[in-house]
Design an enzyme around this catalytic site. Structure first.
Site, PDB file in Angstrom:
ATOM      1  N   ASN A 129      15.480  22.264  33.919  1.00 31.31           N
ATOM      2  CA  ASN A 129      15.300  21.106  33.032  1.00 31.31           C
ATOM      3  C   ASN A 129      13.939  21.168  32.349  1.00 31.31           C
ATOM      4  O   ASN A 129      12.983  21.723  32.883  1.00 31.31           O
ATOM      5  CB  ASN A 129      15.475  19.790  33.806  1.00 31.31           C
ATOM      6  CG  ASN A 129      14.353  19.567  34.796  1.00 31.31           C
ATOM      7  OD1 ASN A 129      13.297  19.056  34.441  1.00 31.31           O
ATOM      8  ND2 ASN A 129      14.559  19.969  36.046  1.00 31.31           N
ATOM      9  N   CYS A 170       3.235  30.175  24.863  1.00 30.59           N
ATOM     10  CA  CYS A 170       3.586  29.529  26.128  1.00 30.59           C
ATOM     11  C   CYS A 170       5.019  29.024  26.029  1.00 30.59           C
ATOM     12  O   CYS A 170       5.635  29.085  24.968  1.00 30.59           O
ATOM     13  CB  CYS A 170       2.615  28.389  26.451  1.00 30.59           C
ATOM     14  SG  CYS A 170       2.869  26.890  25.488  1.00 30.59           S
ATOM     15  N   CYS A 184      23.404  24.608  33.242  1.00 32.94           N
ATOM     16  CA  CYS A 184      24.724  25.067  33.688  1.00 32.94           C
ATOM     17  C   CYS A 184      25.647  23.891  33.991  1.00 32.94           C
ATOM     18  O   CYS A 184      26.863  24.032  34.026  1.00 32.94           O
ATOM     19  CB  CYS A 184      24.591  26.006  34.882  1.00 32.94           C
ATOM     20  SG  CYS A 184      24.009  25.216  36.367  1.00 32.94           S
TER      21      CYS A 184
HETATM   22 ZN   LIG Z   1       2.109  27.232  23.403  1.00 33.40          ZN
END
Ligand SMILES: [Zn+2]
Length: 246
Positions: A129, A170, A184
């Site tokens: 999540n 990131c 899923c």
């Molecule tokens: Zn970033």
């Protein structure tokens, strides 16, 4: 030093050309935090414990459900209803008693893992999540700790290794490319696909810890089980990213 039993246990790795006892000792000294002991976390923890990583910190607050069993092979029918971290710790310790397994039953709680954040070598994100993924991404940035993240949904697996403080991008700024907003639970998951994603994550982690093969930071690997293809994409960092941007 490795013991005689350890030389015997890890002998098939030690036969590999770049994999010497120094690499094995690097694993023995390593600490890895695994967030999420679902389909991905099962694979990663089994592979790392089996390979000889010295300490695994398992972070999860779920119980084993019967719908987990087709792809979460640390658990059997007898473990349904038990906390995943407890069942996993039991099985992983049986798999390799040289591996210290620490269980943390809190997610998204930095305080509960602060002592490990200061000493760990890599964070492995096996959650499903966005809230957890963004939290783990921020930890990687602030603690200057490499992050290996993966997702699996339907027939698609994706894996990427990041060092956000070194401008590799990131998770937050690559989110659109990684595109795992579907879990899923929403889409279903083909069991071998999540195993492939988890094992690719485990391989990147072992490569990073031992140096036996390079890690291509910021490169997304995408496996498509429909066409049986593995493709690589170089991701672009977002200079306006709220975590790692300028
Ligand atoms: Zn970033």
């Amino acid at each position: 030093m490795l013991t005689k039993e350890e030389f015997s246990r890890y002998s098939r790795h030690l036969l590999l050309e770049p994999f010497d006892d120094h690499a094995q000792q690097q694993l023995k000294r390593a600490t890895v935090i695994i967030f999420g002991i679902g389909g991905l976390g099962n694979q990663v923890s089994m592979a790392l414990a089996g390979a000889g990583v010295g300490k695994l910190v398992l972070v999860d607050n779920d119980d084993v459900a019967v719908s987990n069993l087709p792809r979460q092979w640390l658990f059997g029918s007898a473990e349904v209803g038990q906390p995943k971290i407890e069942a996993a710790a039991h099985r992983l310790t049986a798999l390799n008693p040289h591996c210290e397994v620490v269980s943390v039953p809190f997610i998204n709680d930095e305080k509960s893992i602060s002592e490990h954040l200061h000493t760990c070598n890599v964070l492995v994100d096996c959650t499903d999540n966005q809230t957890a993924r963004f939290y783990i991404n921020r930890l990687a940035y602030r603690y200057h700790t490499p992050l290996i993240t993966a997702a699996a949904s339907g027939f698609i697996a994706s894996v990427v290794a990041l060092q956000p403080w070194l401008k590799t991008g990131c998770y937050q700024c690559l989110e659109d490319a990684v595109n795992d907003t579907q879990s899923c639970i929403d889409q279903g998951i083909y069991s071998p696909v999540v195993a492939i994603a988890g094992q690719l994550q485990a391989m990147l982690t072992l490569n990073l810890l031992t140096g036996v093969a390079p890690v291509n930071w910021g490169q997304l690997s995408l496996f498509d089980g429909t066409f049986f293809t593995l493709q690589q994409f170089t991701l672009a960092r977002d200079p306006a990213c709220p975590v790692c941007g300028d």
